[in-house]
Every structure is written in structure tokens, then in C-alpha cells.
Design a protein around this motif. Structure first.
Motif, mmCIF file in Angstrom:
data_model
loop_
_atom_site.group_PDB
_atom_site.id
_atom_site.type_symbol
_atom_site.label_atom_id
_atom_site.label_comp_id
_atom_site.label_asym_id
_atom_site.label_seq_id
_atom_site.Cartn_x
_atom_site.Cartn_y
_atom_site.Cartn_z
ATOM 1 N N ASP A 188 2.509 -7.454 -3.602
ATOM 2 C CA ASP A 188 2.547 -7.005 -2.209
ATOM 3 C C ASP A 188 3.876 -7.427 -1.588
ATOM 4 N N ARG A 190 4.928 -7.930 1.392
ATOM 5 C CA ARG A 190 4.885 -8.929 2.460
ATOM 6 C C ARG A 190 4.574 -10.314 1.892
ATOM 7 N N THR A 221 -4.598 -10.913 5.638
ATOM 8 C CA THR A 221 -4.054 -9.923 4.707
ATOM 9 C C THR A 221 -3.203 -10.601 3.637
ATOM 10 N N ALA A 225 -3.791 -10.823 -0.448
ATOM 11 C CA ALA A 225 -2.748 -10.372 -1.371
ATOM 12 C C ALA A 225 -2.428 -11.440 -2.405
ATOM 13 N N ASP A 229 -3.013 -10.618 -6.297
ATOM 14 C CA ASP A 229 -1.817 -10.436 -7.125
ATOM 15 C C ASP A 229 -1.517 -11.624 -8.039
#
Length: 289
Positions: A188, A190, A221, A225, A229
Motif C-alpha cells: 500500500d 500510504r 486504514t 494495510a 501486506d
């Protein structure tokens, strides 16, 4: 079962398709030791007559790498001084002089230095080597093995004493059980910005909620992530990136107190406890000569 120490201090992740580089140091990408063939195999220096093991010695600067290559010979990669980093089979090993990595013949790998280092690699003829490890394997480097490597680096040894020394070297290659310290980078974009910032400054203690406005995502969020991930919560990932950053500092002779403060721990005891939980031994044992 033997596992491995892993880290990501001085390089981009080759297991995501990127190649190691010298961006974290003054070195850059070097050429592999030995003679490179068109198919990417690298032959070690020519062995003395009758030798089943040959020793290659070379120095490297911080951040310098031997680009991805492979050998027809088995290799024992070891740093007599400094810290050795090896990437192979999607993993990274970060090894003090008390550890070496067995790399089976034909295994693609890249080798780098986490600080100025003196490497001494041993190359074994497969048809004269009884060791059958099929995957990279960490072995302990005892004082005896250390001296034998130096002894075998003498190209003027007569065949009989060389053969005896080679036999003792093989007897000294024993796997050691250590824990993994992986910190894969999130995909991700961010979360990856947060991860890259922490790799640059592992002492940064901001929470994901505090990171959110800087990267354009909520703390929740970002937390999702990291788990999705990297396979671990953000706090666990941050601990691992801190320990990875600590390893070359400890290997360079920095005190535990100084390293603990440098990578974001409030006290040396908290750092030692985190190191022991993740690696399986305290820093003093990991970096013992």
C-alpha cells in the motif's frame, strides 16, 4: 530445524523484484569474486593443486554489493571483520563474524556489507563435499573454524596438510538455530511511505493515527494495510525494523545503551528484551567473537 536471521538495512528488497544498491552507503554494486560466465555463474579463484576447498578474500565498503550471481561450487560466506548481508531465495541474512552462511551450488544470491568488512568465502567442490544441505543454512564460526579458514587461505600448503585441514573444516560446519527478524515492506503506497520513513529513522515513535494526516489515510486504514501486506501488526513490524537497524551499529562496536537510544528504545533493558524475544539470544551472544 534451522532458521535464519534476516534484515533490510542497506538495500532495496530483491524479493520484490528490485536489486540491491549502494544508496545507503558509499559503495555501490561491485562485481562478484571470481570469473563470471555468460550464464551468470561465477567461478571462484583457481584452487591449489588437489584442493577441494579454496578461500577467496576481499574487502568491501559500507553499502557495497556483489551483484546477483551464482556458483557451480558450494559457498560458505563469512565476514572476518564487519557484518555480512546475503540475499537469496527471497530472504536476507545479516551475519556477525560469529556466523556464516552456507550457500548451495547454483543458488542465485547477492552479497553486501553493512559497514566496511573483510570477507573470506570458502568454495567447496560439490563432488568432493559430503554436505548435502539444499537450502542456505546458517552455521556457527568457532575459534577453530576461524583459524582453519586463515590456514587454508595459504596457497602454498602441501596437499597432505591441506587435505587434513579441509576434513576438519567440514567437521566444524554445524547449523545453528536462530530466529527470523523479517520486516517486509507494505505494498500500500500510504503504508509504504510510513515504512520508508521508519527505515530512515527507526527512533520515530509516532503512532499510525499521527502518521495518517501525513500520508492521506486514517490510522485504521494504515493498520489494516500493515497486517495485510506484511503479515504482522504495525507495532511488531516497527520492532523488527528497529532491530535490523541496530545490528550494524552493534557490530561496529557501539554500546547497547547508545544503540537502544538510537533506534527508539527508552532503556537498554527494553532493547535487550526485544532483541532476545525476536532473535533468541541477547545482543552480546549474537555478536560474540
Amino acid at each position: 530445524m534451522t532458521t535464519t536471521r534476516q534484515g533490510d538495512m542497506l538495500y532495496r528488497r530483491t524479493d520484490s523484484g528490485e536489486q540491491p544498491d549502494g544508496s545507503a552507503g558509499s559503495g555501490g554494486v561491485a562485481q562478484p569474486a571470481g570469473r563470471e560466465a555468460a550464464d551468470g555463474q561465477v567461478a571462484p579463484p583457481g584452487p591449489p593443486a588437489g584442493a577441494a576447498v579454496v578461500v577467496g578474500s576481499f574487502t568491501m565498503d559500507r553499502g557495497q554489493w556483489f551483484a546477483r550471481h551464482r556458483h557451480e561450487h558450494h559457498q560458505l560466506a563469512w565476514a572476518r571483520r564487519g557484518v555480512l548481508a546475503v540475499r537469496a531465495t527471497g530472504n536476507t541474512w545479516v551475519l556477525s563474524p560469529s556466523m556464516a552462511l552456507w550457500i548451495p551450488a547454483g543458488t542465485p544470491h547477492a552479497t553486501g556489507a553493512a559497514g566496511r568488512a573483510l570477507f573470506r568465502s570458502l568454495y567447496f567442490l560439490p563432488d568432493r563435499c559430503p554436505i548435502g544441505w539444499s537450502a542456505p543454512t546458517v552455521v556457527g564460526v568457532s575459534p577453530l573454524l576461524r583459524e582453519l579458514i586463515s590456514y587454508l587461505s595459504d596457497g602454498t600448503l602441501d596437499p597432505a596438510p591441506r587435505e587434513r585441514a579441509e576434513a576438519v573444516v567440514l567437521d566444524q560446519l554445524r547449523p545453528v538455530s536462530v530466529a527470523t527478524v523479517q520486516a517486509p515492506m507494505p505494498r500500500d503506497p500510504r503504508a509504504r511511505r510510513v515504512a520508508e520513513a521508519l527505515r530512515a529513522d527507526p527512533s520515530d515513535g509516532r503512532t499510525l493515527a499521527e502518521w495518517g494526516p501525513r500520508v492521506g489515510a486514517s490510522g485504521r486504514t494504515l493498520a489494516r494495510a500493515f497486517v495485510a501486506d506484511t503479515g504482522m501488526p504495525y507495532g511488531q513490524w516497527r520492532t523488527r525494523i528497529r532491530l535490523q537497524a541496530a545490528m550494524p551499529l552493534l557490530a561496529g562496536g557501539a554500546t547497547v545503551a547508545a544503540v537502544a537510544a538510537r533506534v527508539g528504545y527508552a532503556s537498554p533493558s527494553a532493547f535487550v528484551a526485544a532483541f532476545r524475544r525476536s532473535v533468541g539470544v541477547p545482543p552480546g551472544a549474537y555478536f560474540a567473537p
